[in-house]
Design a protein around this motif. Structure first.
Motif, PDB file in Angstrom:
ATOM      1  N   LEU A   9       0.859  -1.168   0.000  1.00 38.33           N
ATOM      2  CA  LEU A   9       0.000   0.000   0.000  1.00 38.33           C
ATOM      3  C   LEU A   9       0.906   1.233   0.000  1.00 38.33           C
ATOM      4  CD1 LEU A   9      -2.839   1.283   0.403  1.00 38.33           C
ATOM      5  CD2 LEU A   9      -2.431   1.079   2.853  1.00 38.33           C
ATOM      6  N   LEU A  10       0.633   2.173  -0.886  1.00 37.81           N
ATOM      7  CA  LEU A  10       1.435   3.392  -0.951  1.00 37.81           C
ATOM      8  C   LEU A  10       0.670   4.532  -0.287  1.00 37.81           C
ATOM      9  CD1 LEU A  10       2.724   3.160  -4.641  1.00 37.81           C
ATOM     10  CD2 LEU A  10       3.887   2.429  -2.529  1.00 37.81           C
ATOM     11  N   LEU A  11       1.262   5.088   0.757  1.00 33.45           N
ATOM     12  CA  LEU A  11       0.661   6.216   1.459  1.00 33.45           C
ATOM     13  C   LEU A  11       1.313   7.526   1.040  1.00 33.45           C
ATOM     14  CD1 LEU A  11       0.358   4.581   4.980  1.00 33.45           C
ATOM     15  CD2 LEU A  11      -1.391   4.766   3.196  1.00 33.45           C
ATOM     16  N   ASP A  12       2.356   7.422   0.250  1.00 31.13           N
ATOM     17  CA  ASP A  12       3.046   8.561  -0.335  1.00 31.13           C
ATOM     18  C   ASP A  12       3.673   8.083  -1.633  1.00 31.13           C
ATOM     19  OD1 ASP A  12       4.045  11.106  -0.664  1.00 31.13           O
ATOM     20  OD2 ASP A  12       5.105  11.153   1.254  1.00 31.13           O
ATOM     21  N   LEU A  13       4.100   8.995  -2.473  1.00 32.58           N
ATOM     22  CA  LEU A  13       4.763   8.589  -3.705  1.00 32.58           C
ATOM     23  C   LEU A  13       6.110   7.975  -3.342  1.00 32.58           C
ATOM     24  CD1 LEU A  13       3.964  11.512  -6.153  1.00 32.58           C
ATOM     25  CD2 LEU A  13       2.790   9.325  -5.868  1.00 32.58           C
ATOM     26  N   PRO A  14       6.377   6.762  -3.817  1.00 33.30           N
ATOM     27  CA  PRO A  14       7.583   6.062  -3.385  1.00 33.30           C
ATOM     28  C   PRO A  14       8.836   6.496  -4.131  1.00 33.30           C
ATOM     29  CG  PRO A  14       6.376   4.703  -4.913  1.00 33.30           C
ATOM     30  CD  PRO A  14       5.549   5.950  -4.689  1.00 33.30           C
ATOM     31  N   GLU A  15       9.965   6.256  -3.492  1.00 30.86           N
ATOM     32  CA  GLU A  15      11.245   6.442  -4.166  1.00 30.86           C
ATOM     33  C   GLU A  15      11.250   5.505  -5.372  1.00 30.86           C
ATOM     34  OE1 GLU A  15      15.876   5.699  -3.090  1.00 30.86           O
ATOM     35  OE2 GLU A  15      14.597   6.522  -1.509  1.00 30.86           O
ATOM     36  N   LEU A  35      -0.519  10.886 -12.630  1.00 34.90           N
ATOM     37  CA  LEU A  35      -0.515  10.322 -11.274  1.00 34.90           C
ATOM     38  C   LEU A  35       0.304  11.208 -10.349  1.00 34.90           C
ATOM     39  CD1 LEU A  35      -0.745   8.088  -9.048  1.00 34.90           C
ATOM     40  CD2 LEU A  35       1.205   7.001 -10.130  1.00 34.90           C
ATOM     41  N   ALA A  36       1.542  11.518 -10.743  1.00 36.61           N
ATOM     42  CA  ALA A  36       2.420  12.324  -9.893  1.00 36.61           C
ATOM     43  C   ALA A  36       1.881  13.737  -9.708  1.00 36.61           C
ATOM     44  CB  ALA A  36       3.824  12.348 -10.483  1.00 36.61           C
ATOM     45  N   ALA A  37       1.428  14.353 -10.793  1.00 35.85           N
ATOM     46  CA  ALA A  37       0.929  15.731 -10.707  1.00 35.85           C
ATOM     47  C   ALA A  37      -0.296  15.818  -9.806  1.00 35.85           C
ATOM     48  CB  ALA A  37       0.602  16.247 -12.107  1.00 35.85           C
ATOM     49  N   GLU A  38      -1.235  14.880  -9.951  1.00 38.20           N
ATOM     50  CA  GLU A  38      -2.444  14.911  -9.125  1.00 38.20           C
ATOM     51  C   GLU A  38      -2.130  14.621  -7.667  1.00 38.20           C
ATOM     52  OE1 GLU A  38      -5.295  12.294 -10.993  1.00 38.20           O
ATOM     53  OE2 GLU A  38      -5.989  13.887 -12.321  1.00 38.20           O
ATOM     54  N   LEU A  40       0.787  15.306  -6.123  1.00 38.44           N
ATOM     55  CA  LEU A  40       1.492  16.472  -5.586  1.00 38.44           C
ATOM     56  C   LEU A  40       0.575  17.665  -5.370  1.00 38.44           C
ATOM     57  CD1 LEU A  40       4.824  16.142  -7.582  1.00 38.44           C
ATOM     58  CD2 LEU A  40       4.432  15.610  -5.164  1.00 38.44           C
ATOM     59  N   SER A  41      -0.435  17.827  -6.229  1.00 39.55           N
ATOM     60  CA  SER A  41      -1.376  18.933  -6.073  1.00 39.55           C
ATOM     61  C   SER A  41      -2.439  18.640  -5.015  1.00 39.55           C
ATOM     62  CB  SER A  41      -2.079  19.236  -7.400  1.00 39.55           C
ATOM     63  OG  SER A  41      -3.047  18.233  -7.697  1.00 39.55           O
ATOM     64  N   GLY A  42      -2.568  17.375  -4.629  1.00 38.56           N
ATOM     65  CA  GLY A  42      -3.608  16.980  -3.683  1.00 38.56           C
ATOM     66  C   GLY A  42      -4.920  16.639  -4.361  1.00 38.56           C
ATOM     67  N   ALA A  43      -4.972  16.717  -5.689  1.00 35.16           N
ATOM     68  CA  ALA A  43      -6.210  16.432  -6.418  1.00 35.16           C
ATOM     69  C   ALA A  43      -6.617  14.965  -6.320  1.00 35.16           C
ATOM     70  CB  ALA A  43      -6.068  16.830  -7.889  1.00 35.16           C
ATOM     71  N   ASN A  44      -5.650  14.071  -6.202  1.00 32.92           N
ATOM     72  CA  ASN A  44      -5.960  12.641  -6.077  1.00 32.92           C
ATOM     73  C   ASN A  44      -4.889  11.972  -5.232  1.00 32.92           C
ATOM     74  OD1 ASN A  44      -6.835  10.039  -6.281  1.00 32.92           O
ATOM     75  ND2 ASN A  44      -6.418   9.817  -8.456  1.00 32.92           N
ATOM     76  N   ARG A  45      -5.280  11.591  -4.030  1.00 30.05           N
ATOM     77  CA  ARG A  45      -4.383  10.879  -3.120  1.00 30.05           C
ATOM     78  C   ARG A  45      -4.892   9.468  -2.833  1.00 30.05           C
ATOM     79  NH1 ARG A  45      -1.075  14.589   0.115  1.00 30.05           N
ATOM     80  NH2 ARG A  45      -0.152  15.920  -1.480  1.00 30.05           N
ATOM     81  N   PHE A  46      -5.903   9.001  -3.584  1.00 31.61           N
ATOM     82  CA  PHE A  46      -6.453   7.657  -3.412  1.00 31.61           C
ATOM     83  C   PHE A  46      -6.882   7.431  -1.964  1.00 31.61           C
ATOM     84  CE2 PHE A  46      -3.652   7.670  -7.030  1.00 31.61           C
ATOM     85  CZ  PHE A  46      -4.360   6.971  -7.986  1.00 31.61           C
ATOM     86  N   ALA A  47      -7.559   8.426  -1.404  1.00 32.39           N
ATOM     87  CA  ALA A  47      -7.889   8.400   0.018  1.00 32.39           C
ATOM     88  C   ALA A  47      -9.378   8.280   0.314  1.00 32.39           C
ATOM     89  CB  ALA A  47      -7.332   9.653   0.695  1.00 32.39           C
ATOM     90  N   GLY A  48     -10.219   8.157  -0.723  1.00 32.43           N
ATOM     91  CA  GLY A  48     -11.652   8.033  -0.490  1.00 32.43           C
ATOM     92  C   GLY A  48     -12.031   6.603  -0.117  1.00 32.43           C
TER      93      GLY A  48
END
Length: 150
Positions: A9-15, A35-38, A40-48
């Protein structure tokens, strides 16, 4: 590849995401940039509810990534969407992509009654059909998989 890959499970963008993004871009796949842009902007963090972002690692190297969101293109609740699925070329045809998608679908069950996706390659289309997705004619999706209701 040596050794069994580990899916996390990724809770942040991985190295290693930057290297994977570059490989995807080299093949003409730009969705990893989104994926990275969304993220970093907070538009999509897969948190819903029911949403998740998974990464597959071979030793410490990120070799695949895939996400599950509520489908932002659907106008009704209960529809998920596979997003940003990419497997490094050298890791393909090893069963890793199948394992990753099946884990994403496992997260979807119970939250979503169906999962949609959009692909533009015949190789990916055949892959998704092999996993129980059905081709659909929709401007926002090419494939759908329904879950049985008990």
């Amino acid at each position: 590849m040596s050794g069994a890959p580990r899916i996390s499970l990724l809770l942040d963008l991985p190295e290693g995401l930057d290297k994977l993004r570059a490989k995807a871009a080299g093949e003409g796949f730009r969705f990893m940039e989104k994926l990275a842009a969304e993220w970093l902007s907070g538009a999509n963090r897969f948190a819903g509810p029911g949403e998740v972002l998974l990464g597959a690692f071979q030793a410490t190297e990120l070799v695949a990534v895939g996400g599950l969101n509520r489908d932002p293109y659907a106008d009704q609740a209960g529809i998920g969407r596979l997003r940003h699925l990419y497997v490094k070329k050298s890791a393909r045809r090893s069963g890793l992509g199948t394992t990753l998608v099946l884990q994403l679908l496992g997260h979807a069950e119970g939250t979503f009654h169906s999962v949609r996706l959009k692909t533009d390659t015949s190789e990916a289309a055949d892959f998704y059909v092999s996993l129980g997705f059905w081709p659909v004619q929709d401007r926002t999706a090419t494939h759908v998989r329904w879950f049985q209701r008990s």
